[in-house]
Design a protein around this motif. Structure first.
Motif, PDB file in Angstrom:
ATOM      1  N   SER A 217       0.815  -1.220   0.000  1.00  0.00           N
ATOM      2  CA  SER A 217       0.000   0.000   0.000  1.00  0.00           C
ATOM      3  C   SER A 217       0.847   1.268   0.000  1.00  0.00           C
ATOM      4  CB  SER A 217      -0.960   0.007   1.186  1.00  0.00           C
ATOM      5  OG  SER A 217      -0.249   0.179   2.399  1.00  0.00           O
ATOM      6  N   THR A 218       2.102   1.154   0.410  1.00  0.00           N
ATOM      7  CA  THR A 218       2.997   2.317   0.427  1.00  0.00           C
ATOM      8  C   THR A 218       4.097   2.212  -0.627  1.00  0.00           C
ATOM      9  OG1 THR A 218       4.386   1.303   2.128  1.00  0.00           O
ATOM     10  CG2 THR A 218       2.616   2.752   2.892  1.00  0.00           C
ATOM     11  N   ALA A 219       3.970   1.223  -1.525  1.00  0.00           N
ATOM     12  CA  ALA A 219       4.958   0.999  -2.592  1.00  0.00           C
ATOM     13  C   ALA A 219       6.378   0.853  -2.031  1.00  0.00           C
ATOM     14  CB  ALA A 219       4.901   2.122  -3.626  1.00  0.00           C
ATOM     15  N   ALA A 220       6.491   0.082  -0.937  1.00  0.00           N
ATOM     16  CA  ALA A 220       7.790  -0.082  -0.282  1.00  0.00           C
ATOM     17  C   ALA A 220       8.192  -1.554  -0.162  1.00  0.00           C
ATOM     18  CB  ALA A 220       7.747   0.573   1.093  1.00  0.00           C
ATOM     19  N   ILE A 221       7.691  -2.392  -1.054  1.00  0.00           N
ATOM     20  CA  ILE A 221       7.978  -3.833  -0.964  1.00  0.00           C
ATOM     21  C   ILE A 221       9.477  -4.103  -0.976  1.00  0.00           C
ATOM     22  CG2 ILE A 221       7.763  -6.045  -2.167  1.00  0.00           C
ATOM     23  CD1 ILE A 221       4.953  -5.117  -3.062  1.00  0.00           C
ATOM     24  N   ASP A 222      10.189  -3.527  -1.929  1.00  0.00           N
ATOM     25  CA  ASP A 222      11.619  -3.785  -2.042  1.00  0.00           C
ATOM     26  C   ASP A 222      12.416  -3.121  -0.921  1.00  0.00           C
ATOM     27  OD1 ASP A 222      11.330  -5.390  -4.298  1.00  0.00           O
ATOM     28  OD2 ASP A 222      11.410  -3.667  -5.649  1.00  0.00           O
ATOM     29  N   ALA A 223      12.001  -1.928  -0.507  1.00  0.00           N
ATOM     30  CA  ALA A 223      12.704  -1.232   0.575  1.00  0.00           C
ATOM     31  C   ALA A 223      12.599  -2.036   1.864  1.00  0.00           C
ATOM     32  CB  ALA A 223      12.128   0.166   0.772  1.00  0.00           C
ATOM     33  N   ILE A 224      11.418  -2.563   2.138  1.00  0.00           N
ATOM     34  CA  ILE A 224      11.227  -3.349   3.362  1.00  0.00           C
ATOM     35  C   ILE A 224      11.974  -4.680   3.252  1.00  0.00           C
ATOM     36  CG2 ILE A 224       9.503  -4.576   4.745  1.00  0.00           C
ATOM     37  CD1 ILE A 224       7.723  -2.073   4.345  1.00  0.00           C
ATOM     38  N   ALA A 225      12.012  -5.266   2.065  1.00  0.00           N
ATOM     39  CA  ALA A 225      12.786  -6.495   1.871  1.00  0.00           C
ATOM     40  C   ALA A 225      14.265  -6.239   2.167  1.00  0.00           C
ATOM     41  CB  ALA A 225      12.608  -7.022   0.450  1.00  0.00           C
ATOM     42  N   ALA A 226      14.785  -5.111   1.702  1.00  0.00           N
ATOM     43  CA  ALA A 226      16.187  -4.756   1.974  1.00  0.00           C
ATOM     44  C   ALA A 226      16.402  -4.558   3.476  1.00  0.00           C
ATOM     45  CB  ALA A 226      16.571  -3.498   1.205  1.00  0.00           C
ATOM     46  N   ASP A 227      15.438  -3.915   4.141  1.00  0.00           N
ATOM     47  CA  ASP A 227      15.525  -3.729   5.594  1.00  0.00           C
ATOM     48  C   ASP A 227      15.576  -5.076   6.307  1.00  0.00           C
ATOM     49  OD1 ASP A 227      15.281  -1.000   5.151  1.00  0.00           O
ATOM     50  OD2 ASP A 227      13.201  -0.887   5.862  1.00  0.00           O
ATOM     51  N   LEU A 228      14.725  -5.989   5.884  1.00  0.00           N
ATOM     52  CA  LEU A 228      14.660  -7.305   6.516  1.00  0.00           C
ATOM     53  C   LEU A 228      15.939  -8.102   6.277  1.00  0.00           C
ATOM     54  CD1 LEU A 228      10.927  -8.252   5.837  1.00  0.00           C
ATOM     55  CD2 LEU A 228      11.940  -7.401   7.966  1.00  0.00           C
ATOM     56  N   GLU A 229      16.530  -7.936   5.108  1.00  0.00           N
ATOM     57  CA  GLU A 229      17.828  -8.580   4.833  1.00  0.00           C
ATOM     58  C   GLU A 229      18.889  -8.036   5.785  1.00  0.00           C
ATOM     59  OE1 GLU A 229      18.636 -11.076   2.981  1.00  0.00           O
ATOM     60  OE2 GLU A 229      17.292 -11.161   1.266  1.00  0.00           O
ATOM     61  N   LEU A 230      18.885  -6.722   5.994  1.00  0.00           N
ATOM     62  CA  LEU A 230      19.826  -6.092   6.926  1.00  0.00           C
ATOM     63  C   LEU A 230      19.617  -6.644   8.336  1.00  0.00           C
ATOM     64  CD1 LEU A 230      21.892  -3.838   7.768  1.00  0.00           C
ATOM     65  CD2 LEU A 230      19.881  -2.390   8.105  1.00  0.00           C
ATOM     66  N   ILE A 231      18.365  -6.738   8.754  1.00  0.00           N
ATOM     67  CA  ILE A 231      18.057  -7.253  10.089  1.00  0.00           C
ATOM     68  C   ILE A 231      18.504  -8.703  10.210  1.00  0.00           C
ATOM     69  CG2 ILE A 231      16.164  -7.842  11.668  1.00  0.00           C
ATOM     70  CD1 ILE A 231      14.725  -5.282  10.466  1.00  0.00           C
ATOM     71  N   ARG A 232      18.239  -9.498   9.178  1.00  0.00           N
ATOM     72  CA  ARG A 232      18.655 -10.908   9.210  1.00  0.00           C
ATOM     73  C   ARG A 232      20.170 -11.025   9.321  1.00  0.00           C
ATOM     74  NH1 ARG A 232      16.678 -15.228   4.930  1.00  0.00           N
ATOM     75  NH2 ARG A 232      17.273 -13.602   3.465  1.00  0.00           N
ATOM     76  N   LYS A 233      20.894 -10.242   8.524  1.00  0.00           N
ATOM     77  CA  LYS A 233      22.357 -10.285   8.575  1.00  0.00           C
ATOM     78  C   LYS A 233      22.867  -9.867   9.949  1.00  0.00           C
ATOM     79  CE  LYS A 233      23.129  -9.600   3.658  1.00  0.00           C
ATOM     80  NZ  LYS A 233      23.435  -8.641   2.613  1.00  0.00           N
ATOM     81  N   THR A 234      22.237  -8.868  10.523  1.00  0.00           N
ATOM     82  CA  THR A 234      22.635  -8.400  11.852  1.00  0.00           C
ATOM     83  C   THR A 234      22.388  -9.495  12.897  1.00  0.00           C
ATOM     84  OG1 THR A 234      22.093  -6.141  11.210  1.00  0.00           O
ATOM     85  CG2 THR A 234      22.343  -6.561  13.559  1.00  0.00           C
ATOM     86  N   LEU A 235      21.232 -10.130  12.828  1.00  0.00           N
ATOM     87  CA  LEU A 235      20.932 -11.225  13.760  1.00  0.00           C
ATOM     88  C   LEU A 235      21.892 -12.393  13.559  1.00  0.00           C
ATOM     89  CD1 LEU A 235      17.028 -11.300  13.661  1.00  0.00           C
ATOM     90  CD2 LEU A 235      18.440 -10.742  15.647  1.00  0.00           C
ATOM     91  N   ASP A 236      22.178 -12.731  12.309  1.00  0.00           N
ATOM     92  CA  ASP A 236      23.089 -13.840  12.014  1.00  0.00           C
ATOM     93  C   ASP A 236      24.496 -13.560  12.517  1.00  0.00           C
ATOM     94  OD1 ASP A 236      21.035 -15.217  10.795  1.00  0.00           O
ATOM     95  OD2 ASP A 236      21.718 -14.835   8.736  1.00  0.00           O
ATOM     96  N   ALA A 237      24.888 -12.296  12.502  1.00  0.00           N
ATOM     97  CA  ALA A 237      26.246 -11.921  12.887  1.00  0.00           C
ATOM     98  C   ALA A 237      26.428 -11.807  14.395  1.00  0.00           C
ATOM     99  CB  ALA A 237      26.629 -10.601  12.227  1.00  0.00           C
ATOM    100  N   SER A 238      25.345 -11.730  15.157  1.00  0.00           N
ATOM    101  CA  SER A 238      25.470 -11.493  16.594  1.00  0.00           C
ATOM    102  C   SER A 238      24.698 -12.526  17.419  1.00  0.00           C
ATOM    103  CB  SER A 238      24.964 -10.085  16.937  1.00  0.00           C
ATOM    104  OG  SER A 238      24.957  -9.909  18.330  1.00  0.00           O
ATOM    105  N   ARG A 239      25.454 -13.416  17.993  1.00  0.00           N
ATOM    106  CA  ARG A 239      24.845 -14.421  18.866  1.00  0.00           C
ATOM    107  C   ARG A 239      24.181 -13.752  20.068  1.00  0.00           C
ATOM    108  NH1 ARG A 239      28.057 -18.514  22.544  1.00  0.00           N
ATOM    109  NH2 ARG A 239      26.284 -19.523  23.515  1.00  0.00           N
ATOM    110  N   GLU A 240      24.833 -12.717  20.579  1.00  0.00           N
ATOM    111  CA  GLU A 240      24.284 -11.974  21.724  1.00  0.00           C
ATOM    112  C   GLU A 240      22.910 -11.387  21.408  1.00  0.00           C
ATOM    113  OE1 GLU A 240      26.347  -8.764  23.962  1.00  0.00           O
ATOM    114  OE2 GLU A 240      28.107 -10.048  23.600  1.00  0.00           O
ATOM    115  N   LEU A 241      22.794 -10.783  20.230  1.00  0.00           N
ATOM    116  CA  LEU A 241      21.523 -10.181  19.832  1.00  0.00           C
ATOM    117  C   LEU A 241      20.447 -11.258  19.674  1.00  0.00           C
ATOM    118  CD1 LEU A 241      19.883  -7.694  19.050  1.00  0.00           C
ATOM    119  CD2 LEU A 241      20.715  -7.973  16.702  1.00  0.00           C
ATOM    120  N   ARG A 242      20.797 -12.393  19.070  1.00  0.00           N
ATOM    121  CA  ARG A 242      19.834 -13.489  18.926  1.00  0.00           C
ATOM    122  C   ARG A 242      19.352 -13.975  20.287  1.00  0.00           C
ATOM    123  NH1 ARG A 242      23.665 -15.334  15.282  1.00  0.00           N
ATOM    124  NH2 ARG A 242      24.280 -17.004  16.674  1.00  0.00           N
ATOM    125  N   ARG A 243      20.268 -14.096  21.224  1.00  0.00           N
ATOM    126  CA  ARG A 243      19.900 -14.545  22.575  1.00  0.00           C
ATOM    127  C   ARG A 243      19.024 -13.521  23.277  1.00  0.00           C
ATOM    128  NH1 ARG A 243      25.002 -16.931  25.591  1.00  0.00           N
ATOM    129  NH2 ARG A 243      23.371 -17.406  27.102  1.00  0.00           N
TER     130      ARG A 243
END
Length: 183
Positions: free
Chosen positions: A20-46
């Motif tokens: 509805s806000t024409a942000a499908i790709d922008a949000i996908a990129a955000d989620l990729e960033l979040i996933r990479k951040t979570l994958d890189a930090s065991r502390e953050l995942r815990r």
């Protein structure tokens, strides 16, 4: 424990908002960033998975980590997940959202195992052939697997196309064992 159904619902809600806000790709990129951040930090995942850490503290950490780096919709979504105490399924929600995006764009992920490194020209030819086969755009993900000896093993969803030397030798062995080899 997998919460695929719940994750899918959250991903669908996020997709509707993104659409509805024409942000499908922008949000996908955000989620990729979040996933990479979570994958890189065991502390953050815990921390995210911990029932002891308060909702407010988790939201504050998400705002500090991602506030300036992601779309406001993505940040609001993270806060909502945390508020509903569903932040533990964030990796699954990300996976589901990206799958929904791929469905929308007609993209299929194809895992290709090869015995040797594939050249860019071979990769293009394979992609073209698989696009004709699937009638969709393909995203190839290559791995090297010396055990297949030669050729390729292609996995598209639940379908496996095995053109490996190892598989061909196994078929030949089976035919020889059953006396089915013809001249």
């Amino acid at each position: 424990m997998k919460n695929t159904r719940v994750a899918r619902r959250y991903a669908q809600a996020l997709m509707m908002t993104a659409d509805s806000t024409a942000a499908i790709d922008a949000i996908a990129a955000d989620l990729e960033l979040i996933r990479k951040t979570l994958d890189a930090s065991r502390e953050l995942r815990r921390l995210v998975a911990s029932p002891i850490v308060s909702v407010e503290r988790k939201q504050r950490i998400f705002r500090e980590l991602f506030g300036a780096r992601v779309n406001s919709i993505t940040l609001s979504f993270l806060e909502l997940l945390t508020e509903k105490q569903r932040e533990k399924i964030l990796p699954e929600v990300i996976e589901q959202y990206l799958a929904l995006r791929d469905e929308r764009y007609g993209i299929v992920n194809v895992d290709v195992a090869a015995a040797l490194e594939v050249t860019p020209q071979q990769e293009r030819r394979l992609a073209e052939q698989l696009e004709r086969y699937t009638k969709k755009k393909v995203r190839l993900r290559f791995t090297i697997d010396k055990a297949i000896l030669g050729g390729l093993r292609v996995k598209i969803g639940d379908t496996v196309l095995d053109a490996s030397v190892r598989h061909q030798l196994a078929l030949l062995r089976e035919r020889l064992a059953h006396g089915q080899l013809s001249n």
